[in-house]
Scaffold this active site. Structure first.
Site: not given
Length: 493
Positions: A262, A296
């Site tokens: 990720e 993020c």
């Protein structure tokens, strides 16, 4: 910036939470040790050992042996233990929130929210592991039956980031435990205390400590090189930057280690003329300021259609201007500090570059004087494409607004990046919402929703934002191998 005095009982509770960490100490760091700083005050709050690569490899052996034994336990046993862990984590919500807030800098209210979010992953996998995937089918040739099942992938290395120090740990360790795998865990050097408390509570719930080996270190590269060179490692899960993720994938490839990544994001948030203005402003505020923008999936590039742009910019600027900045454990503040001084300097540079190139500063824009890594909630309007902030992951509390005219134009801009983690669409037109969501090259899309993450959803990105998924049933599959048995059938008369 809030100048409220923090009550003495709150300070005492925060200090007690730190003192409860297994092996807690707060002396001047010596050789092979490092200090953890409170980003609100820049003061040292703990000292931890920086373990060697050799120690990390030793922990691989401990976790691997424990993993083989754990894989033989029943799904019901693992489920019961994880359910028990959920209850213990929630019972310790206040303690965990204080530790998160002190070492990472998010407000207590947000830290409490993270505890719930993190615990949700534990509860989800306690339930998901009781729904095992598998199948039974006839071989088209007609002479055998094919049986498929899932098996634990084996020893896992879990590398977590600093921005969600509890949720990113449980999002990895819960499916690993559910699947029947042992793990070595490396928390970020900026925020390892939350991991130590979390793992201690998981052990209290009945998960063997040998199954979850935490390695704190300041030498991430040496750690990764050592553990990924070990043939016992079969799984790597990493959350962090694309550059580091790419390097880790290269190391993992040597032993063909299954990897889930990720990585970085550059999330577009698109507001169409027909959007509900109040809902769009609120959604953008949440998508931008969650965790102080240090996420993020934070709204990175805010595109607003011409007809609603002025009203939207005014509404968001008004809301951001009211944000109270201050010490993360002060209940009167809305925004705590950034993670370190480098992050503050980066925000100042981005604002300066954008305004020099023609962007309008609508709110905030500066770092208050004094101790702590603070930066005001900021709104920049009419940001040109030439500005650095239009082409980089901000990771801070700056909302950068650009204008657009047509759907075709905004989709080209939104997808004009090598990243593809999250996107957001605000519109009251269902057809447009779904068509734009389909066209966005991102792993997840929030439609009229600034907080789309859920333990029940598969979280992950496209392009250079990563591979694999965390959460949901797909997250459990990341820690499993698919096996099939071909059972021959003898013809009888």
């Amino acid at each position: 910036m809030s100048l409220q005095t923090i009550p003495s009982d709150r300070l005492r509770e925060a200090d007690e939470a730190l003192a409860s960490i297994p092996g807690f100490s707060n002396h001047e760091p010596g050789a092979n040790e490092f200090a953890i700083l409170d980003p609100s005050t820049e003061e040292r709050i703990a000292t931890l050992p920086s373990y060697s690569p050799e120690y990390a490899v030793e922990q691989l052996g401990v976790a691997d042996e424990a993993g083989h034994a754990w894989a033989k336990t029943t799904p019901r046993h693992r489920s019961n233990v994880l359910h028990n862990a959920y209850g213990i984590l929630i019972a310790n919500r206040e303690r965990l929130a204080y530790v998160i807030s002190r070492e990472m800098g998010k407000t207590l209210a947000e830290a409490q929210g993270e505890v719930q979010y993190a615990a949700d992953y534990v509860r989800w996998y306690a339930e998901e592991l009781l729904r095992p995937a598998g199948g039974f089918r006839e071989n088209p040739a007609g002479n055998s039956t094919i049986l498929t099942r899932r098996a634990p992938i084996g020893l896992s290395v879990l590398i977590a980031p600093w921005n969600f120090p509890m949720a990113m740990i449980t999002r990895k360790i819960a499916p690993a435990i559910a699947a029947g795998c042992g793990a070595v865990i490396k928390p970020a050097k900026l925020t390892p205390l939350t991991t130590l408390v979390t793992v201690d509570l998981l052990a209290e719930a009945g998960i063997p400590r040998e199954l979850m080996r935490v390695v704190t270190t300041t030498d991430s590269s040496a750690f990764s090189e050592a553990v990924l060179a070990d043939a016992r490692v079969r799984k790597l899960s990493f959350t962090g930057s694309t550059g580091v993720g790419s390097a880790l994938m290269e190391l993992a490839a040597k032993n063909v280690v299954k990897s889930s990544m990720e990585l970085g994001g550059n999330a577009p948030l698109i507001v169409f003329d027909d959007a509900d203005l109040e809902r769009a402003v609120e959604g953008a505020y949440l998508a931008k300021l969650r965790n102080g923008g240090q996420s993020c999936i934070a709204a990175n590039r805010i595109f607003v259609q011409d007809g609603i742009a002025d009203a939207f910019a005014e509404g968001l600027a008004e809301k951001m201007a009211q944000v109270r900045v201050g010490n993360s454990i002060d209940e009167n503040v809305d925004l705590g500090p950034l993670i370190d001084r480098r992050a503050v300097d980066s925000m100042a540079q981005l604002v300066s570059d954008a305004t020099d190139k023609g962007a309008e500063l609508r709110a905030g824009g500066s770092a208050p004087e004094g101790a702590g890594y603070f930066f005001e909630a900021t709104v920049l309007d009419k940001v040109p494409t030439s500005a650095d902030i239009a082409n980089t992951e901000i990771f801070g509390p700056i909302a950068a607004i650009s204008r657009f005219s047509s759907q075709e134009e905004v989709l080209a801009a939104a997808n004009g990046t090598p990243f593809g983690l999250a996107g957001y669409v605000f519109t009251e037109n269902l057809d447009r919402a779904l068509n734009v969501a389909d066209a966005l090259e991102t792993g997840l899309v929030g439609i009229n929703n600034g907080v789309p993450s859920s333990a029940a959803a598969p979280f992950g990105g496209m392009k250079q934002s990563g591979q694999g998924r965390e959460g949901s049933g797909e997250g459990l599959e990341e820690y499993q191998e698919i096996r099939f048995y071909n059972i021959a059938r003898r013809e009888t008369y």
